[in-house]
Write a protein that holds these residues in place. Sequence first.
Motif, PDB file in Angstrom:
ATOM      1  N   PHE A 247     -32.968   2.941  65.790  1.00  0.00           N
ATOM      2  CA  PHE A 247     -32.470   1.668  66.317  1.00  0.00           C
ATOM      3  C   PHE A 247     -31.001   1.845  66.668  1.00  0.00           C
ATOM      4  O   PHE A 247     -30.207   2.336  65.861  1.00  0.00           O
ATOM      5  N   ASP A 248     -30.633   1.446  67.893  1.00  0.00           N
ATOM      6  CA  ASP A 248     -29.258   1.553  68.371  1.00  0.00           C
ATOM      7  C   ASP A 248     -28.667   0.159  68.536  1.00  0.00           C
ATOM      8  O   ASP A 248     -29.324  -0.752  69.064  1.00  0.00           O
ATOM      9  N   PHE A 249     -27.407   0.037  68.127  1.00  0.00           N
ATOM     10  CA  PHE A 249     -26.725  -1.257  68.173  1.00  0.00           C
ATOM     11  C   PHE A 249     -25.258  -1.008  68.491  1.00  0.00           C
ATOM     12  O   PHE A 249     -24.678   0.000  68.084  1.00  0.00           O
ATOM     13  N   ASP A 250     -24.656  -1.930  69.229  1.00  0.00           N
ATOM     14  CA  ASP A 250     -23.254  -1.812  69.607  1.00  0.00           C
ATOM     15  C   ASP A 250     -22.423  -2.849  68.851  1.00  0.00           C
ATOM     16  O   ASP A 250     -22.635  -4.058  69.013  1.00  0.00           O
ATOM     17  N   LEU A 251     -21.484  -2.392  68.028  1.00  0.00           N
ATOM     18  CA  LEU A 251     -20.660  -3.302  67.243  1.00  0.00           C
ATOM     19  C   LEU A 251     -19.634  -4.041  68.093  1.00  0.00           C
ATOM     20  O   LEU A 251     -19.123  -5.074  67.673  1.00  0.00           O
ATOM     21  N   ALA A 252     -19.313  -3.518  69.273  1.00  0.00           N
ATOM     22  CA  ALA A 252     -18.349  -4.198  70.144  1.00  0.00           C
ATOM     23  C   ALA A 252     -18.959  -5.452  70.762  1.00  0.00           C
ATOM     24  O   ALA A 252     -18.360  -6.528  70.735  1.00  0.00           O
ATOM     25  N   SER A 253     -20.151  -5.317  71.297  1.00  0.00           N
ATOM     26  CA  SER A 253     -20.824  -6.468  71.918  1.00  0.00           C
ATOM     27  C   SER A 253     -21.743  -7.195  70.946  1.00  0.00           C
ATOM     28  O   SER A 253     -22.219  -8.290  71.252  1.00  0.00           O
ATOM     29  N   MET A 254     -22.000  -6.589  69.778  1.00  0.00           N
ATOM     30  CA  MET A 254     -22.947  -7.102  68.792  1.00  0.00           C
ATOM     31  C   MET A 254     -24.326  -7.334  69.421  1.00  0.00           C
ATOM     32  O   MET A 254     -24.950  -8.384  69.244  1.00  0.00           O
ATOM     33  N   LYS A 255     -24.789  -6.311  70.150  1.00  0.00           N
ATOM     34  CA  LYS A 255     -26.095  -6.381  70.793  1.00  0.00           C
ATOM     35  C   LYS A 255     -26.877  -5.096  70.551  1.00  0.00           C
ATOM     36  O   LYS A 255     -26.313  -4.012  70.453  1.00  0.00           O
ATOM     37  N   ALA A 256     -28.208  -5.256  70.462  1.00  0.00           N
ATOM     38  CA  ALA A 256     -29.090  -4.096  70.344  1.00  0.00           C
ATOM     39  C   ALA A 256     -29.126  -3.351  71.670  1.00  0.00           C
ATOM     40  O   ALA A 256     -29.099  -3.962  72.750  1.00  0.00           O
ATOM     41  N   THR A 257     -29.197  -2.012  71.601  1.00  0.00           N
ATOM     42  CA  THR A 257     -29.233  -1.206  72.818  1.00  0.00           C
ATOM     43  C   THR A 257     -30.455  -0.290  72.893  1.00  0.00           C
ATOM     44  O   THR A 257     -30.695   0.298  73.948  1.00  0.00           O
ATOM     45  N   GLY A 258     -31.223  -0.157  71.812  1.00  0.00           N
ATOM     46  CA  GLY A 258     -32.398   0.699  71.900  1.00  0.00           C
ATOM     47  C   GLY A 258     -33.241   0.664  70.641  1.00  0.00           C
ATOM     48  O   GLY A 258     -32.739   0.441  69.544  1.00  0.00           O
ATOM     49  N   LEU A 259     -34.542   0.877  70.819  1.00  0.00           N
ATOM     50  CA  LEU A 259     -35.489   1.008  69.710  1.00  0.00           C
ATOM     51  C   LEU A 259     -36.529   2.045  70.091  1.00  0.00           C
ATOM     52  O   LEU A 259     -37.141   1.952  71.152  1.00  0.00           O
ATOM     53  N   GLN A 260     -36.698   3.033  69.233  1.00  0.00           N
ATOM     54  CA  GLN A 260     -37.737   4.044  69.422  1.00  0.00           C
ATOM     55  C   GLN A 260     -38.519   4.188  68.131  1.00  0.00           C
ATOM     56  O   GLN A 260     -37.945   4.222  67.043  1.00  0.00           O
ATOM     57  N   CYS A 261     -39.842   4.276  68.230  1.00  0.00           N
ATOM     58  CA  CYS A 261     -40.688   4.630  67.099  1.00  0.00           C
ATOM     59  C   CYS A 261     -41.681   5.679  67.571  1.00  0.00           C
ATOM     60  O   CYS A 261     -42.456   5.424  68.506  1.00  0.00           O
ATOM     61  N   ASN A 262     -41.627   6.850  66.984  1.00  0.00           N
ATOM     62  CA  ASN A 262     -42.418   8.006  67.421  1.00  0.00           C
ATOM     63  C   ASN A 262     -42.208   8.238  68.914  1.00  0.00           C
ATOM     64  O   ASN A 262     -41.072   8.404  69.352  1.00  0.00           O
ATOM     65  N   ASP A 263     -43.251   8.192  69.711  1.00  0.00           N
ATOM     66  CA  ASP A 263     -43.125   8.516  71.129  1.00  0.00           C
ATOM     67  C   ASP A 263     -42.859   7.300  72.009  1.00  0.00           C
ATOM     68  O   ASP A 263     -42.839   7.425  73.238  1.00  0.00           O
ATOM     69  N   ARG A 264     -42.637   6.137  71.424  1.00  0.00           N
ATOM     70  CA  ARG A 264     -42.483   4.910  72.201  1.00  0.00           C
ATOM     71  C   ARG A 264     -41.032   4.428  72.184  1.00  0.00           C
ATOM     72  O   ARG A 264     -40.393   4.339  71.134  1.00  0.00           O
ATOM     73  N   ASN A 265     -40.518   4.089  73.372  1.00  0.00           N
ATOM     74  CA  ASN A 265     -39.231   3.419  73.504  1.00  0.00           C
ATOM     75  C   ASN A 265     -39.485   1.989  73.957  1.00  0.00           C
ATOM     76  O   ASN A 265     -40.232   1.763  74.922  1.00  0.00           O
ATOM     77  N   PHE A 266     -38.864   1.025  73.275  1.00  0.00           N
ATOM     78  CA  PHE A 266     -39.143  -0.385  73.521  1.00  0.00           C
ATOM     79  C   PHE A 266     -37.973  -1.063  74.231  1.00  0.00           C
ATOM     80  O   PHE A 266     -36.813  -0.697  74.036  1.00  0.00           O
ATOM     81  N   ASP A 267     -38.301  -2.047  75.044  1.00  0.00           N
ATOM     82  CA  ASP A 267     -37.304  -2.822  75.772  1.00  0.00           C
ATOM     83  C   ASP A 267     -36.672  -3.838  74.826  1.00  0.00           C
ATOM     84  O   ASP A 267     -37.357  -4.729  74.310  1.00  0.00           O
ATOM     85  N   VAL A 268     -35.370  -3.719  74.591  1.00  0.00           N
ATOM     86  CA  VAL A 268     -34.668  -4.658  73.708  1.00  0.00           C
ATOM     87  C   VAL A 268     -33.697  -5.537  74.501  1.00  0.00           C
ATOM     88  O   VAL A 268     -32.794  -6.148  73.909  1.00  0.00           O
ATOM     89  N   SER A 269     -33.873  -5.601  75.817  1.00  0.00           N
ATOM     90  CA  SER A 269     -32.954  -6.394  76.627  1.00  0.00           C
ATOM     91  C   SER A 269     -33.003  -7.873  76.265  1.00  0.00           C
ATOM     92  O   SER A 269     -32.010  -8.596  76.428  1.00  0.00           O
ATOM     93  N   GLY A 270     -34.148  -8.361  75.766  1.00  0.00           N
ATOM     94  CA  GLY A 270     -34.265  -9.751  75.342  1.00  0.00           C
ATOM     95  C   GLY A 270     -34.107  -9.945  73.852  1.00  0.00           C
ATOM     96  O   GLY A 270     -34.262 -11.067  73.352  1.00  0.00           O
ATOM     97  N   PHE A 271     -33.787  -8.875  73.133  1.00  0.00           N
ATOM     98  CA  PHE A 271     -33.652  -8.951  71.676  1.00  0.00           C
ATOM     99  C   PHE A 271     -32.451  -9.815  71.297  1.00  0.00           C
ATOM    100  O   PHE A 271     -31.377  -9.695  71.875  1.00  0.00           O
ATOM    101  N   GLU A 272     -32.637 -10.659  70.308  1.00  0.00           N
ATOM    102  CA  GLU A 272     -31.551 -11.483  69.787  1.00  0.00           C
ATOM    103  C   GLU A 272     -31.457 -11.330  68.284  1.00  0.00           C
ATOM    104  O   GLU A 272     -32.470 -11.135  67.598  1.00  0.00           O
ATOM    105  N   SER A 273     -30.253 -11.431  67.769  1.00  0.00           N
ATOM    106  CA  SER A 273     -29.996 -11.349  66.331  1.00  0.00           C
ATOM    107  C   SER A 273     -29.784 -12.737  65.750  1.00  0.00           C
ATOM    108  O   SER A 273     -29.464 -13.690  66.471  1.00  0.00           O
TER     109      SER A 273
END
Length: 303
Positions: A237-263
């Motif tokens: 899981f990738d996250f940016d502390l400057a923007s406080m937004k998620a930038t990526g999620l991978q599990c095994n061979d799958r990469n997921f779209d986190v553009s709509g992810f909210e905290s």
Amino acid sequence: MTTSAPSSTADMMEAMRLAMLRADPALSRFDPLPRILSFDDFSRGHCGWSQLVGNYEDNLDVMLPGFAQHSSAMLSTLGHWDAGSHGGMDSSYALKIATKAKPGAQNVAIKRHTFRKRGPIRFEIFFTFKPEATELKLSETDVRSIGFLFDLQCGDRDGDGERVMPHLRFLNALDGKHLQKWQYKRETTSFTAIGREDKTVSHYHLAPEGWLDLPDGEQRLCYNEIPTKVNWSYMRFDFDLASMKATGLQCNDRNFDVSGFESIRIPAMKNLWCMLNFCLFAETDVAKRAFLYVDSICISGDF
């Protein structure tokens, strides 16, 4: 086939960094960012992961019930009745987060840091999960969910800053139905005052309400043919502390779209400046303990 030589000092340094990582059997399984904050190999102990204890004042009985159910994470050889011990991915031990044997019971382990610069952070783990093998059947729907969260807060000079809590879970099953999908959460429960001195409040942010499906988040994870076998999975899981937004999620061979992810976002609290906490959790769907096992964790950043 020939490859071009590094074109600059920065390229040479990056090539050297990658060569050193790949030469280390413990770290080469990960893809860390330039600075490794912590590398947790549970053959060396708990590595700072401890029980998430709820807030209290004067009396332990004022702790919210969600927190009161938590217990300490354990070091485990993944013992079981038919072959003795499974062991970790490449050592004898893994971190074990075990729930109570009650439908909907949860348990959470936490690792507490602070940050010194806002930048990208990366959280990588190798994990597996199982219910307690108390029956001679697969029991693939007995674990409700496993997941993780960050608990972050701005610095003390940031004015009207926020506490930001990205949550992600793999919902394996609910009420016996196999669902197998990733979810996130953007709302917490109401705040409860703890004690009489106006110093402490509490909220159980892992309550069952409010989980939302990650778009295209369905995923079938490896779950072996009898209740004592395990296979290890990778998650990043990738996250940016400057923007406080998620930038990526991978599990095994799958990469997921986190553009709509909210905290979860709430007002900053007066004692938690520059907080950088990480949590792992497990939840059972039946009257049987659920186990989340973690072989190793690499937390890295570009800061």
